[in-house]
Write a protein that holds these residues in place. Structure first.
Motif, PDB file in Angstrom:
ATOM      1  N   PHE A  75     -20.643  16.862  -1.743  1.00 27.35           N
ATOM      2  CA  PHE A  75     -18.689  15.428  -1.537  1.00 27.35           C
ATOM      3  C   PHE A  75     -17.769  17.028  -1.467  1.00 27.35           C
ATOM      4  O   PHE A  75     -16.935  16.000  -1.044  1.00 27.35           O
ATOM      5  CB  PHE A  75     -19.232  14.918  -3.172  1.00 27.35           C
ATOM      6  N   PHE A  76     -17.862  17.983  -1.961  1.00 26.46           N
ATOM      7  CA  PHE A  76     -16.236  18.885  -2.286  1.00 26.46           C
ATOM      8  C   PHE A  76     -16.245  19.149  -0.370  1.00 26.46           C
ATOM      9  O   PHE A  76     -14.792  19.662  -0.739  1.00 26.46           O
ATOM     10  CB  PHE A  76     -16.544  19.848  -3.188  1.00 26.46           C
ATOM     11  N   ALA A 127      -9.927  16.258   4.615  1.00 28.99           N
ATOM     12  CA  ALA A 127      -8.838  16.465   3.483  1.00 28.99           C
ATOM     13  C   ALA A 127      -7.849  15.678   3.068  1.00 28.99           C
ATOM     14  O   ALA A 127      -6.846  15.023   2.865  1.00 28.99           O
ATOM     15  CB  ALA A 127      -7.556  17.399   4.745  1.00 28.99           C
ATOM     16  N   VAL A 128      -9.103  14.859   1.996  1.00 26.59           N
ATOM     17  CA  VAL A 128      -9.337  13.976   1.339  1.00 26.59           C
ATOM     18  C   VAL A 128      -8.568  14.584  -0.880  1.00 26.59           C
ATOM     19  O   VAL A 128      -9.645  15.407  -0.453  1.00 26.59           O
ATOM     20  CB  VAL A 128     -10.253  12.972   0.920  1.00 26.59           C
ATOM     21  N   PRO A 129      -7.804  14.072  -0.560  1.00 21.42           N
ATOM     22  CA  PRO A 129      -7.510  14.065  -2.246  1.00 21.42           C
ATOM     23  C   PRO A 129      -8.545  14.043  -3.033  1.00 21.42           C
ATOM     24  O   PRO A 129      -9.369  12.530  -2.648  1.00 21.42           O
ATOM     25  CB  PRO A 129      -6.460  14.264  -2.056  1.00 21.42           C
ATOM     26  N   ILE A 130      -8.365  14.737  -3.983  1.00 16.95           N
ATOM     27  CA  ILE A 130     -10.102  14.554  -4.659  1.00 16.95           C
ATOM     28  C   ILE A 130      -9.766  14.328  -5.548  1.00 16.95           C
ATOM     29  O   ILE A 130      -8.781  14.974  -6.500  1.00 16.95           O
ATOM     30  CB  ILE A 130     -10.794  16.054  -5.162  1.00 16.95           C
ATOM     31  N   VAL A 131      -9.997  12.769  -6.408  1.00 16.54           N
ATOM     32  CA  VAL A 131      -9.566  11.616  -7.315  1.00 16.54           C
ATOM     33  C   VAL A 131     -10.656  12.184  -8.635  1.00 16.54           C
ATOM     34  O   VAL A 131     -11.813  12.041  -8.028  1.00 16.54           O
ATOM     35  CB  VAL A 131      -9.135  10.838  -6.512  1.00 16.54           C
ATOM     36  N   VAL A 185     -15.342  12.029  -8.185  1.00 21.86           N
ATOM     37  CA  VAL A 185     -15.614  12.892  -8.468  1.00 21.86           C
ATOM     38  C   VAL A 185     -17.284  12.382  -9.612  1.00 21.86           C
ATOM     39  O   VAL A 185     -18.760  12.404  -9.406  1.00 21.86           O
ATOM     40  CB  VAL A 185     -15.104  13.887  -9.921  1.00 21.86           C
ATOM     41  N   ALA A 186     -17.144  10.739 -10.215  1.00 14.89           N
ATOM     42  CA  ALA A 186     -17.649  10.113 -10.962  1.00 14.89           C
ATOM     43  C   ALA A 186     -19.061   9.990 -10.679  1.00 14.89           C
ATOM     44  O   ALA A 186     -19.688   9.814 -10.505  1.00 14.89           O
ATOM     45  CB  ALA A 186     -16.640   9.466 -11.600  1.00 14.89           C
ATOM     46  N   ALA A 187     -17.915   8.823  -8.994  1.00 17.62           N
ATOM     47  CA  ALA A 187     -19.355   8.593  -8.033  1.00 17.62           C
ATOM     48  C   ALA A 187     -19.418   9.788  -7.741  1.00 17.62           C
ATOM     49  O   ALA A 187     -20.968   9.152  -7.456  1.00 17.62           O
ATOM     50  CB  ALA A 187     -18.130   7.673  -6.889  1.00 17.62           C
TER      51      ALA A 187
END
Length: 308
Positions: free
Chosen positions: A256-257, A264-268, A272-274
């Motif tokens: 995922f990371f 270049a997708v911002p992590i929300v 992370v929960a998904a």
């Protein structure tokens, strides 16, 4: 006969059971139980064999963590010989007199336990009407009496406090006439056994030399007929399903990371929960196979269709 051992049960007449029950529930149990240590595990509400075994598990876990996750150590397991038959009435009266000032209650309690100090009858035990005082032994409690049970629970209470407060053995517990103590070094274990035996003599209690022993924790020991062992945790002993879950969750989060960084997708937080939720599905598939996973998805789909 209990586990191959002959036990003499001296029952109490029905007319006396009501009085004993009332005395125990309203006087004896509330007064005697308030001074008992937390790790006294027998014959009281909320306690018992299961609770005592839970305390043993907790003590072993505490010991394992306190000693750098090492199972190197010793356990002292001890047992009393002929426990009920050797309980001194004089010491019982001392225990009662410290808790009660009412002479009527003291007389009543004495009338419950004194008859057990006379020789056993060949037939079923009956209350001694005209006792020969020369035959009075001054000891013994009957296994069939409720008063005897709560008295036997609290009788070694002085020993419990001695071990906890004087010997400073934190990881100690007792279930009636069986007990254990955990130690790091053999010298401390031997010294504790000697002092416990000496203290028990004051109470008229005989420690069984055959059943009292020092065992290595890592080799296992038997307490209350249950075998206990603490094994050192190594990677080759980690359960396969647990290892699969850890690997699946780690790989899912890493993937995922990595994708988020490449795109270049911002992590929300909800992403992370998904990803964690997806990790559970991956772990399920790894542990039980893709067929099981597919069946689970089909069942979820059917449930959704029924709701619609």
């Amino acid at each position: 006969m209990e586990r191959g051992k002959l036990r003499h049960i001296r029952s109490v007449h029905y007319t006396e059971r009501v009085i004993q029950r009332s005395t125990c529930d309203n006087a004896l149990v509330p007064m005697l139980s308030r001074n008992l240590i937390y790790d006294n595990g027998a014959c009281l509400e909320g306690k018992g064999v299961d609770r005592c075994m839970d305390r043993l598990t907790a003590h072993l876990q505490q010991y394992y963590r306190a000693n750098g996750f090492s199972n190197e150590g010793l356990v002292v397991v001890f047992d009393f010989t002929g426990y009920f038959d050797n309980i001194l009435h004089s010491e019982c009266f001392n225990v009662y007199s410290k808790e009660f000032r009412d002479q009527k209650i003291l007389w009543l309690l004495g009338s419950f336990i004194v008859p057990f100090g006379y020789p056993r009858a060949e037939s079923n035990w009956q209350r001694v009407k005209n006792p020969d005082k020369s035959q009075y032994t001054g000891k013994s409690l009957g296994l069939g009496s409720q008063v005897s049970q709560i008295t036997a629970v609290s009788y070694p209470n002085r020993l419990d406090h001695f071990i906890k407060q004087i010997l400073h053995v934190r990881r100690y517990s007792r279930y009636m006439d069986d007990g254990y103590m955990l130690f790091r070094f053999k010298k401390a274990a031997k010294e504790a056994i000697e002092r416990v035996i000496a203290f028990c003599k004051k109470l008229g209690i005989t420690v069984n030399p055959r059943k009292t022993r020092i065992e290595k924790i890592k080799r296992g020991f038997r307490f209350l007929k249950v075998w206990q062992v603490v094994k050192k945790l190594t990677w080759d002993k980690v359960p396969t399903n647990l290892l699969a879950f850890i690997v699946a969750m780690a790989m899912t989060l890493l993937a995922f990371f990595a994708v988020c960084r490449i795109l270049a997708v911002p992590i929300v937080w909800y992403m992370v929960a998904a990803a964690i939720g997806l990790g559970f599905f991956v772990a399920f598939a790894a542990m039980f196979g893709w067929d099981k996973f597919r069946q689970m998805l089909e069942q979820i789909t059917r449930l959704e269709n029924r709701k619609e």
